[in-house]
Design a protein around this motif. Sequence first.
Motif, PDB file in Angstrom:
ATOM      1  N   GLU A  29       5.809 -13.039  10.562  1.00 56.81           N
ATOM      2  CA  GLU A  29       6.732 -12.030  11.065  1.00 56.81           C
ATOM      3  C   GLU A  29       7.094 -12.299  12.528  1.00 56.81           C
ATOM      4  N   ALA A  30       6.175 -12.948  13.223  1.00 54.76           N
ATOM      5  CA  ALA A  30       6.421 -13.285  14.624  1.00 54.76           C
ATOM      6  C   ALA A  30       7.197 -14.590  14.772  1.00 54.76           C
ATOM      7  N   GLY A  31       7.557 -15.254  13.617  1.00 57.55           N
ATOM      8  CA  GLY A  31       8.374 -16.456  13.674  1.00 57.55           C
ATOM      9  C   GLY A  31       7.629 -17.747  13.506  1.00 57.55           C
ATOM     10  N   TYR A  32       6.333 -17.688  13.267  1.00 56.28           N
ATOM     11  CA  TYR A  32       5.561 -18.905  13.053  1.00 56.28           C
ATOM     12  C   TYR A  32       5.596 -19.290  11.568  1.00 56.28           C
ATOM     13  N   LYS A  33       5.378 -20.589  11.296  1.00 54.35           N
ATOM     14  CA  LYS A  33       5.269 -21.067   9.918  1.00 54.35           C
ATOM     15  C   LYS A  33       3.801 -21.299   9.610  1.00 54.35           C
ATOM     16  N   VAL A  34       3.331 -20.680   8.531  1.00 54.39           N
ATOM     17  CA  VAL A  34       1.903 -20.668   8.213  1.00 54.39           C
ATOM     18  C   VAL A  34       1.673 -21.339   6.856  1.00 54.39           C
ATOM     19  N   PHE A  35       0.616 -22.140   6.777  1.00 53.14           N
ATOM     20  CA  PHE A  35       0.163 -22.697   5.498  1.00 53.14           C
ATOM     21  C   PHE A  35      -1.065 -21.898   5.088  1.00 53.14           C
ATOM     22  N   TYR A  36      -0.870 -21.044   4.064  1.00 55.17           N
ATOM     23  CA  TYR A  36      -1.916 -20.122   3.635  1.00 55.17           C
ATOM     24  C   TYR A  36      -2.145 -20.300   2.140  1.00 55.17           C
TER      25      TYR A  36
END
Length: 385
Positions: A29-36
């Motif tokens: 939501e803050a604009g980061y790309k996450v690998f989860y």
Amino acid sequence: MTEKQYDFFISYNHNDERYASWISYLLEEAGYKVFYQNWDFKAGQNFILQMQHGATFANHTLALLSKNYLGSTYTQSEWAAAFASDPTRVNQKFMPVRIEDIDLGGLLPQIIYIDLVGKDEDEAKAAILEGVLIKRKKPMSPPPFPGMIQKSEKLESIQGKWYEKWLDSRIKELENNNFVEEVLEGAKFAVHLVPLESITRNLTLPVNKLNKPMLLEPFSTNGWDNKINKDGYCTFSKWPHAEKSHAYVQFFKNGIIESVDMGILKPRDELKYIPFIKFEKDIIAHAYKYLKAIRSVDIKLPIALNITLFNISDYYVGNIKFPREKINESTLKLPTVIINSWDDKLDTLLKPSYDLIWNHCGFEGSLNYDADGNWHEFNGMYHIY
């Protein structure tokens, strides 16, 4: 590939999935790309290879530290690999987040971590978003001026005449006959030694430390008594058949010494003169002893030394039969001198004080000093003792 595909790879134990989901969503939501794992692992894919893919193609591994995490073989290998790839922490490859109140062992305590323990939701959000910032945290606009720094009244008093307030107050009390001991009537003088520490630290020394009878010698006596009083420790001397003392020395609990005497100034043949050799010589000798008493209780320098004469009007120094001028003040406060070294020469320091008495009697200065300012007993026509 020059750029990583992900900003963060979320490394966690499956028992902490709720925190992993919450943090992953917050970051995206803050604009980061996450690998989860829960979002990016697909059916039929190799679990180990996917974990390696996430760790390899993410700029940072966000490790959620808990008992479950630290006890898992899989997660240990994940954070160890991230740490090994950036051992100096220059690129912040490994970012630990403490999600349980646990003690960290091994290498972990040496690494700055994001701590969510004890934080509510808003505080935890702020901690995550601030903790993952890579760039400097310099604000875009200048911080407001915090205000003018006020001068400390204590520092001003130390830099100026820090002893003056106490001395002025005490001298007024002595003018009103508020002596520690009842003292015989007549002209008298007081010697005060006021340490800086006594003024600035509000010292309260135990009485047993002030018990220095041989160093607290009163004036005009070869023998004296001593006692404990409400103010500290006191030595005093009485002439035979006298009800009141003619001299005393008070060692106050705050480290200040007050020595009062009327014996040296007692009129001789109804003549009110100051026996200047004895007066100046005895004050120097006694002040050295009082300094030793102060030093023995571990009070530090500087120390202010002051001499004040009371009921001194019509007294004089010089030739007994042919005085030049008489002192016309009832109370004569002499210049205060500051002792900055235990090796200071008190006779040299006290010259301006002694000179002022002689000035009141029509002399340029004390006849006990030579042209170089050295004290020695005067042996000329004005010799009294």
